[in-house]
Design an enzyme around this catalytic site. Structure first.
Site, PDB file in Angstrom:
ATOM      1  N   HIS A   8       0.836  -1.203   0.000  1.00 25.66           N
ATOM      2  CA  HIS A   8       0.000   0.000   0.000  1.00 25.66           C
ATOM      3  C   HIS A   8       0.874   1.257   0.000  1.00 25.66           C
ATOM      4  O   HIS A   8       1.200   1.809   1.047  1.00 25.66           O
ATOM      5  CB  HIS A   8      -0.918  -0.018   1.219  1.00 25.66           C
ATOM      6  CG  HIS A   8      -1.992   1.026   1.203  1.00 25.66           C
ATOM      7  ND1 HIS A   8      -3.027   1.037   2.109  1.00 25.66           N
ATOM      8  CD2 HIS A   8      -2.201   2.105   0.410  1.00 25.66           C
ATOM      9  CE1 HIS A   8      -3.825   2.058   1.866  1.00 25.66           C
ATOM     10  NE2 HIS A   8      -3.331   2.732   0.835  1.00 25.66           N
ATOM     11  N   GLU A 284       1.350   2.624   3.750  1.00 29.40           N
ATOM     12  CA  GLU A 284       0.774   3.841   3.167  1.00 29.40           C
ATOM     13  C   GLU A 284       1.643   5.068   3.443  1.00 29.40           C
ATOM     14  O   GLU A 284       1.150   6.183   3.579  1.00 29.40           O
ATOM     15  CB  GLU A 284      -0.657   4.075   3.671  1.00 29.40           C
ATOM     16  CG  GLU A 284      -1.476   4.953   2.725  1.00 29.40           C
ATOM     17  CD  GLU A 284      -2.910   5.160   3.177  1.00 29.40           C
ATOM     18  OE1 GLU A 284      -3.700   5.684   2.374  1.00 29.40           O
ATOM     19  OE2 GLU A 284      -3.251   4.801   4.313  1.00 29.40           O
TER      20      GLU A 284
END
Length: 341
Positions: A8, A284
């Site tokens: 991610h 992320e």
């Protein structure tokens, strides 16, 4: 030796000229005019944005590669029309392809789609096929709410989405279920909207029977699955009340959660509640939470530290860091094998 694959990552540090073009696109759309030509961005400009940010942090934190996509909050499918979204999607995806070409051992591409609340799914099918077959991408980000916080689109189990799922299966790629920026003032984008959308998507999958029709379809629900692991008993109970099969067979052969949970107790709960086969390492970074946790002195989004600290076996840790990602992203696995990795 285990590879550390971050499932991610977003290009949140894209060159300034790219973002300025987007601003110009918005202005000209409102005026009914065509946007200016997309700017020339040098390889060195791209290298500078990556070396100082994502690549530096990967190296510092001991990770090997990132599955990389355009900035999620900037997809903004609710802005403009499908034609505008198509141009923006292609610009972003082409930029990701350049990142991958410059650093093929570090990045694998995932595409955004030209979704729009007033559009069908045909344009997204075309862009997915272009990105996978021409650019070598390994997956896509699918927005369940292109309206930007109003949830007017059909649920993910609706037949509206079926042609797109058929293309995903044909190309053998998964989708990360990921919303974009919020235009609803009551929904903070990363603190409320993202987590709510993750949870809503999971509940939609419980209510339907999507995987009976598409048994090989694969979704990653990010941000640790939203509220789902914390309320696992609620969702098991609701499935029972709805006369659905046990979640292990009903959805969890097809749905996976990442580790974008920014504290140790949260990761501990995720690993305790959710089966090991359903967890993919993700951070992320550089993303929604960029600061340093004053209680630990470490970055909130340095999620590798949390996984390293889990009381699990080496085999289970290998699955989270590498094995599950290679299984969920078979095109990534093939690319790695071609390189002897």
């Amino acid at each position: 030796m285990t590879m550390i694959i971050d499932c991610h990552g977003h290009y949140t540090t894209a060159p300034t000229a790219h973002n300025e073009w987007r601003d110009a696109q918005k202005v000209t759309f409102k005026a009914g005019n065509a946007p200016p030509p997309y700017p020339a961005i040098s390889d060195d400009e791209i290298r500078d944005t990556l070396e100082a940010n994502q690549i530096r942090l990967l190296r510092e934190r001991g990770a090997d590669m990132t599955i990389f996509s355009p900035r999620a909050s900037a997809m903004a499918h609710h802005v403009g029309d499908e034609r505008m979204s198509t141009a923006w999607s292609r610009a972003n995806n082409d930029l990701i392809a350049r990142c991958v070409a410059l650093y093929p051992d570090i990045f694998a591409g995932v595409c955004m789609l030209p979704q729009n609340p007033n559009a069908g799914i045909g344009g997204s099918i075309e862009e997915l096929e272009r990105c996978v077959t021409q650019l070598g991408f390994v997956g896509c980000n699918l927005n369940p709410d292109p309206g930007g916080g109003h949830f007017t689109s059909p649920p993910l189990t609706d037949r509206f989405w079926y042609p797109f799922y058929e293309k995903m299966i044909e190309l053998d790629v998964p989708a990360m279920i990921h919303v974009s920026g919020s235009c609803n003032p009551g929904l903070h984008a990363t603190g409320a909207y993202y987590i709510a959308a993750d949870t809503i998507a999971f509940m939609q999958l419980i209510e339907g029977d999507l995987f009976a029709d598409f048994p090989t379809l694969r979704f990653i629900i990010p941000h640790g699955g939203g509220a789902v692991p914390y309320h696992w008993g609620r969702y098991r109970g609701l499935a029972d009340m709805l006369n659905k099969p046990d979640l292990a067979g009903h959805v969890m052969n097809n749905v996976f959660f990442d580790t974008c949970v920014y504290h140790q107790p949260g990761i501990n709960l995720l690993a305790d509640v959710i089966a090991n086969k359903n967890i993919l390492f993700g951070s992320e970074m550089v993303g929604a939470v960029r600061g340093i946790d004053p209680t630990t002195g470490q970055y909130f989004d340095d999620t590798k530290r949390y996984v390293d600290a889990l009381a699990i076996s080496d085999a289970e840790r290998h699955a989270i860091f590498e094995g599950n990602a290679r299984r969920v992203f078979p095109r990534l696995d093939a690319l790695l094998k071609e390189k002897g990795r």
